[in-house]
Design an enzyme around this catalytic site. Sequence first.
Site, mmCIF file in Angstrom:
data_model
loop_
_atom_site.group_PDB
_atom_site.id
_atom_site.type_symbol
_atom_site.label_atom_id
_atom_site.label_comp_id
_atom_site.label_asym_id
_atom_site.label_seq_id
_atom_site.Cartn_x
_atom_site.Cartn_y
_atom_site.Cartn_z
ATOM 1 N N SER A 1 0.782 -1.240 0.000
ATOM 2 C CA SER A 1 0.000 0.000 0.000
ATOM 3 C C SER A 1 0.812 1.288 0.000
ATOM 4 O O SER A 1 0.228 2.369 -0.126
ATOM 5 C CB SER A 1 -0.948 0.006 1.208
ATOM 6 O OG SER A 1 -1.843 -1.084 1.128
ATOM 7 N N ILE A 2 2.113 1.234 0.148
ATOM 8 C CA ILE A 2 2.872 2.488 0.054
ATOM 9 C C ILE A 2 2.747 3.088 -1.344
ATOM 10 O O ILE A 2 3.039 4.279 -1.542
ATOM 11 C CB ILE A 2 4.357 2.300 0.416
ATOM 12 C CG1 ILE A 2 5.072 1.406 -0.601
ATOM 13 C CG2 ILE A 2 4.518 1.801 1.837
ATOM 14 C CD1 ILE A 2 6.588 1.458 -0.495
#
Length: 706
Positions: free
Chosen positions: A389-390
């Site tokens: 998710s970064i």
Amino acid sequence: MKYIRTPKPKRERSHIPFRLNLLFFFVFLLLAALVAQLAYLQIMNGAKFRADVDSTDQATVTGSVPRGQIYDSEGRLLVANSANNAIVYTKSVGVSAQTMRDTADELSKYVTISLDGMRKRDYADYYLADKTASDAVLKKLSAAMQATTDTSKQYQAQLSYVSKHLPDYSDREKDAAAIYKKMNGATQLTTVYIKDQNVSEQEVAEVGEHLTKMPGISLGTDWERSYPNGKSMLSIIGTVSSEKTGLPAETLNEYLANGYARNDRVGTSYLEKEYESILKGAKSRTKVEIGRDNSIVSSTTDFQGQQGANLNLTIDSAYQKMVDDDVTKVFNQAKAAGEAGVSDGAYAVAMNPKTGAILAISGLHQNVKTHEVTNDSLGVLNRAFAMGSIAKPAMVLGALQDGVITVNNNTLGDSAIYLPNTPVKKSDYGIGKFSSLTATKALEVSSNTYMMHLAMLEGHADYVANSHLYMNKDIFSKMRGYFNQFGLGQKTGIDLPGEIAGLEGAEYTDGRFNVGSALDLSYGNLDTYTLIQAIQYVSTIANNGYRMKPYIVKSVSQTLSDGSSGPILSTTTPTVLSKIKNNQDQINLVKQGMWQVVHGTSGYATGTALQSLNPGVAGKTGTAQTFTRTDPENSNSTQVEAITQSFIGYAPASDPQVAIAIVVPNVSKMSSWAYDIAKLMFQDYYKLYKVPTQKNYSVHQKTANG
């Protein structure tokens, strides 16, 4: 009157035979040819041939100098040179094997050297260097071999014979053979070290007393790398070859073409290799005159040599040690909790987001099979992971560029996506938790579904639940193009060797378009990235859109006569590689979402473990579902499902001074290891650099907008 004619006197015949005249004629021709040749040599080409004679009568001998030293950002000496006594040999022109053997025999009376690497062939060479022994062996060969003009073939035959009849050498004779090997291996007018390690004072004294008996032998100094502050940064700094190993085989010709000798020390990895041309310095040059008997009759030093220039790094060794300790501490905790059995290790990097200067770079690599843990700081740039998710802030910024959402209109439904023969695609917090989400809220709670809907909008999707999903075939290149603006998926250009670009997931399988994979790419679960890409990416957001080139060498300085760092010769200028195509309002929107990741009021905010930090930080957490094996080198070993944890962030959020990126790959379950490292790194930075606290930092969310 009758006149009587006086008879003409007969001409006296020459007493010189015709053959002699012919001989004189040939002598005349030869003399004429000789005069012509002399005229050709003296008048027409005299200058050229005089230059040729001078070049053969003169030669230049070079000598090594100490390498440049390496300092941290605060001037602390990280890599120095330690001087050692050495016994050296300079090989003369045309020196005979017998002379070298005599010298080796004499020197072996005073020194002992290592016999490592000695082969039977080396002892045979030493044996045959004695002319009497060589002649005796030759007589034992066949008549044809004795008569051959192929000296190389003849010598090989002698070696073959001697190898089967070697005498039992004493320890001193073995030392002499090892010394002879080093002498014989040197090229003419080059200097080699006979002994450069552990030379005792007694050996120095005795050799010095008998130098006149050993032509070419002298006393000198050798240099080797030393590390006054320990070797914790060795995996960044790199190593230097020894005099024994010399030039690397794979780049031998390149080094030789640049004036190196085969036994020169060179940087073999990382900074030592990348900055070899700066660190090596300039060799001393001595001009020698060579007499008719090939002996050196005089020498003149033209240049004393110049020690290599020094490197001054961007890394503060004090902060580097803190980060090393943080990574080690947390990874050991993960191992103790039984969650790191198949983990590759843990990696972290810190950077000044405004300049690209690397502040710390740390890594541990675990051998999954043996569980041995080693320092692997350069894994930050030569290992790639699916980080999850970064990638979502980049996805939102790309969608803003694409126009499928705007700063004022970015609310989307949060419905799961159902594809045929595929597990439901949803967020970690479960189906139906949110009916709709804004971009900032989607970042706060790390919504996968929001990002997938963005991808569907960008790809002009035609979607019917449980039936079909069609998207434009350029959706992969479109999303990757946006990600590339931040550096995700491409090399950053950092001044260290070995950087990789990562891997792209497949767009097609057996000719079938992987539409589901396009959805996975949108929330970071397909392509792999390096941590150095991640730090460049988050720094681009922190500094409002400028992709900076990371660098680790701040400046190059001259070396003073006492070895210390002198005047600055060059300084690294921060380099803007590109500017993202988002305006400031769009960047502020995403920065607000990253602030809410840490300080959001929702119970599903993913980064609240860092909420207590003052000044406040902004960031993005990441998890990716991965598969690994209990023995990565064995494709038949057991495959296990794992989770890769990651974090990117910057602080203080109102005016970023430091950006960090962390990844802990392949842990066994959802936990907070990456966030724990991040919190320690921010705390250490605040403490070391005395960053002042802020009042009401945790509620003033607009500080995230810069």
